[in-house]
Structure formats: structure tokens, C-alpha cells
Write a protein that holds these residues in place. Structure first.
Motif, mmCIF file in Angstrom:
data_model
loop_
_atom_site.group_PDB
_atom_site.id
_atom_site.type_symbol
_atom_site.label_atom_id
_atom_site.label_comp_id
_atom_site.label_asym_id
_atom_site.label_seq_id
_atom_site.Cartn_x
_atom_site.Cartn_y
_atom_site.Cartn_z
ATOM 1 N N ILE A 279 -128.673 3.094 71.886
ATOM 2 C CA ILE A 279 -129.761 3.708 71.142
ATOM 3 C C ILE A 279 -130.160 4.970 71.895
ATOM 4 O O ILE A 279 -130.660 4.913 73.025
ATOM 5 C CB ILE A 279 -130.970 2.762 70.994
ATOM 6 C CG1 ILE A 279 -130.541 1.473 70.285
ATOM 7 C CG2 ILE A 279 -132.094 3.442 70.227
ATOM 8 C CD1 ILE A 279 -131.673 0.480 70.097
ATOM 9 N N HIS A 280 -129.906 6.105 71.271
ATOM 10 C CA HIS A 280 -130.137 7.393 71.910
ATOM 11 C C HIS A 280 -131.581 7.835 71.705
ATOM 12 O O HIS A 280 -132.259 7.399 70.765
ATOM 13 C CB HIS A 280 -129.169 8.432 71.357
ATOM 14 C CG HIS A 280 -127.748 7.960 71.329
ATOM 15 N ND1 HIS A 280 -127.040 7.670 72.469
ATOM 16 C CD2 HIS A 280 -126.908 7.686 70.283
ATOM 17 C CE1 HIS A 280 -125.822 7.254 72.150
ATOM 18 N NE2 HIS A 280 -125.726 7.247 70.832
ATOM 19 N N ARG A 281 -132.049 8.700 72.580
ATOM 20 C CA ARG A 281 -133.421 9.205 72.513
ATOM 21 C C ARG A 281 -133.438 10.660 72.082
ATOM 22 O O ARG A 281 -132.536 11.429 72.421
ATOM 23 C CB ARG A 281 -134.097 9.126 73.878
ATOM 24 C CG ARG A 281 -134.762 7.827 74.282
ATOM 25 C CD ARG A 281 -134.017 6.580 74.050
ATOM 26 N NE ARG A 281 -134.608 5.449 74.781
ATOM 27 C CZ ARG A 281 -134.047 4.262 74.841
ATOM 28 N NH1 ARG A 281 -132.897 4.037 74.228
ATOM 29 N NH2 ARG A 281 -134.625 3.281 75.503
ATOM 30 N N VAL A 282 -134.492 11.024 71.357
ATOM 31 C CA VAL A 282 -134.795 12.418 71.061
ATOM 32 C C VAL A 282 -136.243 12.660 71.459
ATOM 33 O O VAL A 282 -137.143 11.950 71.000
ATOM 34 C CB VAL A 282 -134.588 12.763 69.575
ATOM 35 C CG1 VAL A 282 -135.000 14.204 69.300
ATOM 36 C CG2 VAL A 282 -133.122 12.548 69.179
ATOM 37 N N LEU A 283 -136.454 13.655 72.322
ATOM 38 C CA LEU A 283 -137.795 14.022 72.771
ATOM 39 C C LEU A 283 -138.136 15.366 72.127
ATOM 40 O O LEU A 283 -137.760 16.430 72.639
ATOM 41 C CB LEU A 283 -137.861 14.120 74.297
ATOM 42 C CG LEU A 283 -137.777 12.795 75.079
ATOM 43 C CD1 LEU A 283 -136.403 12.157 75.003
ATOM 44 C CD2 LEU A 283 -138.166 13.001 76.528
ATOM 45 N N ASP A 377 -144.420 8.797 69.148
ATOM 46 C CA ASP A 377 -144.472 10.204 68.770
ATOM 47 C C ASP A 377 -143.697 11.076 69.750
ATOM 48 O O ASP A 377 -143.095 12.078 69.365
ATOM 49 C CB ASP A 377 -145.927 10.682 68.698
ATOM 50 C CG ASP A 377 -146.695 10.031 67.558
ATOM 51 O OD1 ASP A 377 -146.052 9.660 66.554
ATOM 52 O OD2 ASP A 377 -147.923 9.881 67.685
ATOM 53 N N ALA A 378 -143.743 10.698 71.023
ATOM 54 C CA ALA A 378 -143.093 11.513 72.050
ATOM 55 C C ALA A 378 -141.613 11.206 72.184
ATOM 56 O O ALA A 378 -140.840 12.054 72.653
ATOM 57 C CB ALA A 378 -143.789 11.307 73.403
ATOM 58 N N ILE A 379 -141.193 9.996 71.797
ATOM 59 C CA ILE A 379 -139.799 9.577 71.963
ATOM 60 C C ILE A 379 -139.308 8.965 70.664
ATOM 61 O O ILE A 379 -139.786 7.903 70.251
ATOM 62 C CB ILE A 379 -139.643 8.555 73.115
ATOM 63 C CG1 ILE A 379 -140.229 9.103 74.416
ATOM 64 C CG2 ILE A 379 -138.175 8.192 73.300
ATOM 65 C CD1 ILE A 379 -140.269 8.088 75.542
ATOM 66 N N GLU A 380 -138.369 9.618 70.008
ATOM 67 C CA GLU A 380 -137.730 9.083 68.814
ATOM 68 C C GLU A 380 -136.400 8.442 69.208
ATOM 69 O O GLU A 380 -135.862 8.716 70.285
ATOM 70 C CB GLU A 380 -137.504 10.202 67.798
ATOM 71 C CG GLU A 380 -138.780 10.915 67.376
ATOM 72 C CD GLU A 380 -138.514 12.121 66.491
ATOM 73 O OE1 GLU A 380 -137.322 12.415 66.227
ATOM 74 O OE2 GLU A 380 -139.489 12.779 66.078
ATOM 75 N N VAL A 381 -135.867 7.581 68.345
ATOM 76 C CA VAL A 381 -134.607 6.908 68.656
ATOM 77 C C VAL A 381 -133.620 7.098 67.512
ATOM 78 O O VAL A 381 -134.001 7.233 66.347
ATOM 79 C CB VAL A 381 -134.809 5.401 68.929
ATOM 80 C CG1 VAL A 381 -135.686 5.187 70.142
ATOM 81 C CG2 VAL A 381 -135.393 4.692 67.719
ATOM 82 N N VAL A 382 -132.339 7.116 67.871
ATOM 83 C CA VAL A 382 -131.244 7.197 66.910
ATOM 84 C C VAL A 382 -130.220 6.140 67.305
ATOM 85 O O VAL A 382 -129.713 6.150 68.427
ATOM 86 C CB VAL A 382 -130.585 8.590 66.903
ATOM 87 C CG1 VAL A 382 -129.379 8.608 65.970
ATOM 88 C CG2 VAL A 382 -131.596 9.666 66.499
ATOM 89 N N HIS A 383 -129.907 5.236 66.391
ATOM 90 C CA HIS A 383 -128.974 4.149 66.677
ATOM 91 C C HIS A 383 -127.530 4.645 66.589
ATOM 92 O O HIS A 383 -127.126 5.233 65.586
ATOM 93 C CB HIS A 383 -129.172 2.994 65.695
ATOM 94 C CG HIS A 383 -130.444 2.238 65.901
ATOM 95 N ND1 HIS A 383 -130.472 0.950 66.388
ATOM 96 C CD2 HIS A 383 -131.740 2.579 65.700
ATOM 97 C CE1 HIS A 383 -131.722 0.533 66.463
ATOM 98 N NE2 HIS A 383 -132.502 1.507 66.049
ATOM 99 N N ASP A 384 -126.777 4.410 67.648
ATOM 100 C CA ASP A 384 -125.308 4.524 67.669
ATOM 101 C C ASP A 384 -124.738 5.944 67.584
ATOM 102 O O ASP A 384 -123.732 6.228 68.226
ATOM 103 C CB ASP A 384 -124.664 3.711 66.528
ATOM 104 C CG ASP A 384 -124.685 2.219 66.803
ATOM 105 O OD1 ASP A 384 -124.678 1.843 67.986
ATOM 106 O OD2 ASP A 384 -124.728 1.443 65.842
ATOM 107 N N ALA A 388 -125.751 12.641 65.513
ATOM 108 C CA ALA A 388 -127.002 12.706 64.762
ATOM 109 C C ALA A 388 -128.183 12.963 65.692
ATOM 110 O O ALA A 388 -129.112 13.709 65.338
ATOM 111 C CB ALA A 388 -127.210 11.405 63.985
ATOM 112 N N ALA A 389 -128.167 12.356 66.885
ATOM 113 C CA ALA A 389 -129.256 12.582 67.840
ATOM 114 C C ALA A 389 -129.269 14.032 68.323
ATOM 115 O O ALA A 389 -130.331 14.656 68.429
ATOM 116 C CB ALA A 389 -129.107 11.629 69.019
#
Length: 456
Positions: A279-283, A377-384, A388-389
Motif C-alpha cells: 500500500i503506497h503513500r501519497v503526501l 488528510d495528510a497521507i493518502e494511500v494507493v493499493h498495489d 497510480a500513486a
């Protein structure tokens, strides 16, 4: 009965909130792992439409754009029950819609209690096969149903509000157990027959469902599972919601009832090993230039222009390792400074836990180096999907953190010792399709129930 928020503590860190929910003090039942038959509620294609068009992936994999696409299709898509806020509707409206669809015949309750065999396959290859039933809820101290991630109050309150309004379990959680026994033979025997339901969805998978109504088969499953324990692969917040609802109903004096179990897919991992993705993070508020400038102080940094080369290097890198994206260059972070790493990791955790990539990410990078608060709000997640992340980070001007998947053995070992991996560490799959089988918590639907609703 208490309001939705009254029995859920707020203002607690995830670890303590998880302990309150999963570790609620209760007498030990001694009943072991239970998966009980129930009268499933299913869409009627002749009324609701094609099953591929009315079912969906799990709710937490649906972003706003995907929800709007599902809503644009109109009709009876389960998104209208499971994510009513995407359409600007209340959970009360979703509950009313569920009962209206039952009255209209778009949904129907099966006549007999059953366990359901669910299968997901791609191009003829079975990726997953397991049993859908009502799993008995257990305190974590019993060591029967094991969480491996912490939960946050917000999503539990959200799912509890929906579950209360709908008076139903709208989608199963995903459990794994080490089996290879009689339950697996019951599952494979049922799957040798013609399926009750079969369709190919836009996820590229063929989804199939069988129904087991034979009480002797139910007894074989119960006997085989009694001494087993299960790991929550997906659905920690929903399991916590099950437990919160159970505690509320008991506190209200309602005694035992359908709230003592919750809808679940139980998969024998020895027969059908799961896929474990990252699970990747987007800040979104952290600029890539600032992120890499700070990261260089404690990591070795290698730059890449080609995404495929960068992802290959990440997969081959010694752990812990991370790939940062968001600008035109991808940055591979390896070899963290040992002193900085030691200072940042919580001493109360085991050495195995401290070596997890997600633990290093949360405490060294996000917490210490970047000083970013651990909020949704500060950290979004993208699965797999790393691409896309990275694309999302570029759209927002933020930073993507791409991770390698954790090792299954590490997850099992951490959970088995009573610890939890950091939140959003694992993406087990394939996840069960939402909308194939629902479970009512109130009176069963049928002519008598429909007439009673009309009289009210």
C-alpha cells in the motif's frame, strides 16, 4: 440505545483505540473459530440487472472518481447502499433503499441457511476460493481472530453509522487460516458443481458463487474449524465495527443475537495462497524537492529517470527501501543511517517489527524526517499500483512513497506475537466482490417482513 459516537472513544492514538475495540474484556467463549450458515441476501438479475454492473470492489478501494462512475450507471449498484455519501445521501437513506429493494424484489433472501463458496479466477486459473459465512466475534485475548493492523476511530464510526442504519452487513471481511482439512474438501466439492452465479467483472476476474445448504456439510466445516485461528487479511475497520456493534447491543441489554457474528470470507491459505501487495503513500502537501532534500540526510539516494528501472531497483534493494516520486525524477532511498533509525523506532516493539518497511516509513521518514502528521488528510494511500500513486502525486504537487510488499511470514509472526504491523501495511488479495451476498441483522426479509414494513 446510545448514539453512534457515545460508545466509541475519541481522541485516542490508533494503537490504544485498536486495543479498546479488539481487546474488549469479555468472558472467554472457548468456542474456537466459527463460521455459521445464514440466509444470504442476493441481487435478482432479472430485476436489478447484470451482476457485473451492480456489484463493486470493496468500499475502501473506491475513490471519488470510481464512485461517480458507478453512480452514473444508475440502477441498483451496491455503491448506493455502501457509499451513499458519494451521491450526497445519508446513511438513513441507504437503509431505506435497502428495504425498498427487498420489497421490490431487486434483492431477495435465500430460503435456507447456507454457507457460500466464493471463487475469483482469471483466464481459467483459480486465484482464490473460500467460504462466506457469519464469523463468530472474539476478543483478541482469545487468539481466535487475529488483527495485524491498528484501526482509526473515524472509519469505524463511519461503518458503524452505516451498519446501524442498514441493519445489515453489506460486504464481507477477508480472513485467512491455515487449513488443508475437511472444510477445504467441502469447498472444493461444492465448486465441482454448477455455480449459482457466474460473471466476469471489469476487474478482469470471473466471480462465481455456490450455495451449501446441507447441514451435514455445515457440521463438517464447524468441526474442522474449531481448533483453527484466522488472520484478518482485509477489513480491520469493519471487524472493529462488528465488535463495536456487538458491545453496544450487549450494553443495551439485547443479549445474544446476529450481532455476535459478522459477514466474512474465510480462505484456506494453504490451498489458495493470497497475493500480498504493498500500500503506497501519497503526501499531497509535501513537495518532492523538500522530501528528497530532507531524506538525503539519513538515506543513500539513487536517481532514476525511467519508472520501470526504478521499480526494478526497488524490488532488488536491501530492506528497508523506498522510492519517491512526484517530480520528473524518481529517487530510490536505501541504507538508512543506523543511529537515526535506532533513535526513531519505538523501543517497546520487537526487532522483527522494527525492521518492517512500513514501520521505518512511519517513524523515521514520515514522523522524524518529514514531520508529517499521521492523518488521512495528510497521507493518502494507493493499493498495489505504484504508477497510480506516482501519477496522483504529480497531479497534487505532492510526494509519492512506493514500497515493496511485506513478507507474509513477517505479518503472521508479528500478529502471532500479539503485535500489529503499522496501519495500511498490507494489501491482501484478491478481495471479495461486494454485493454478491449481504447479511441482514434484523428480521429476515419475506412476505411477512414486507407486510410488517407496509403496516408501519
Amino acid at each position: 440505545m446510545p448514539r453512534v459516537d457515545d460508545d466509541l472513544p475519541s481522541g485516542l492514538p490508533p494503537e490504544e483505540f485498536s486495543a479498546r475495540i479488539f481487546g474488549t474484556a469479555e468472558p472467554r467463549t472457548g468456542r474456537g473459530l466459527e463460521l455459521a450458515p445464514f440466509r444470504g441476501v442476493r441481487f435478482v438479475p432479472g430485476v436489478a440487472g447484470d451482476l457485473a454492473s451492480v456489484t463493486m470492489p470493496p468500499y475502501d478501494l473506491i475513490d471519488d472518481a470510481a464512485a461517480m462512475r458507478l453512480l452514473a450507471g444508475g440502477g441498483h449498484n451496491i455503491v448506493r447502499l455502501n457509499l451513499p455519501r458519494a451521491a450526497g445521501e445519508s446513511y438513513g437513506t441507504a437503509g431505506e433503499r435497502l428495504r425498498r429493494w427487498l420489497d421490490e424484489g431487486a434483492l431477495a433472501t435465500d430460503p435456507d441457511p447456507a454457507l457460500y463458496v466464493y471463487e475469483a479466477a482469471r483466464d481459467g486459473t483459480v486465484l482464490q476460493r473460500g467460504l462466506i459465512g457469519a464469523v463468530g466475534l472474539r476478543a483478541e485475548s482469545e487468539g481466535v481472530v487475529l488483527p495485524h493492523e491498528n484501526v482509526f476511530p473515524g472509519p469505524v464510526r463511519d461503518r458503524l453509522a452505516l451498519m446501524t442504519a442498514a441493519d445489515a452487513n453489506l460486504e464481507p471481511i477477508f480472513l485467512l487460516y491455515g487449513g488443508g482439512g475437511d472444510a477445504a474438501r467441502v469447498v472444493d466439492g461444492a465448486a465441482a458443481e454448477e455455480p449459482l452465479t457466474e460473471f466476469r467483472a471489469d476487474d478482469g476476474l470471473t466471480h462465481r458463487l455456490w450455495r451449501i445448504t446441507d447441514p451435514s456439510a455445515h457440521a463438517r466445516v464447524a468441526a474442522d474449524l474449531h481448533d483453527k485461528r484466522a488472520l484478518i487479511a482485509d477489513g480491520h475497520h469493519r471487524y472493529a465495527t462488528y465488535r463495536a456493534l456487538q458491545a453496544r447491543r450487549h450494553a443495551a441489554g439485547d443479549g445474544s443475537g446476529p450481532w455476535d457474528s459478522g459477514l466474512a470470507l474465510l480462505v484456506d491459505s494453504t490451498r489458495y495462497p493470497p497475493h500480498l501487495g504493498a500500500i503506497h503513500r501519497v503526501l499531497p502537501d509535501l513537495r518532492p524537492s523538500d522530501a528528497i532534500e530532507q531524506a538525503r540526510k539519513v538515506f543513500r539516494v539513487t536517481d532514476f529517470l525511467d519508472e520501470a528501472d526504478a521499480l526494478e531497483a526497488l524490488a532488488d534493494a536491501p530492506r528497508p527501501a523506498f522510492l519517491l516520486g512526484g517530480d520528473d525524477v524518481l529517487h530510490l532511498l536505501t541504507n538508512p543511517d543506523p543511529d537515526a533509525l535506532s533513535r526513531s523506532m519505538p523501543s517497546e516493539h520487537s526487532a522483527r517489527w522494527q525492521r518492517l518497511d512500513t514501520a521505518v516509513l512511519d517513524h523515521l521518514l514520515i514522523g522524524d524526517v518529514w514531520d508529517v502528521p499521521e492523518t488521512e488528510d495528510a497521507i493518502e494511500v494507493v493499493h498495489d499500483d505504484p504508477s497510480a500513486a506516482i501519477a496522483r502525486a504529480r497531479r497534487t504537487g505532492g510526494t509519492a512513497v512506493i514500497l515493496n510488499p511485506l513478507d507474509v511470514d513477517d505479518v503472521l509472526a508479528v500478529a502471532g506475537e500479539g503485535e500489529r504491523v503499522p496501519r495500511k501495511s498490507t494489501s491482501f488479495g484478491p478481495k471479495p466482490r461486494t454485493g454478491l451476498v449481504l447479511r441482514l441483522l434484523g428480521p429476515e426479509a419475506g412476505p411477512v417482513a414486507r407486510e410488517a414494513r407496509r403496516e408501519r
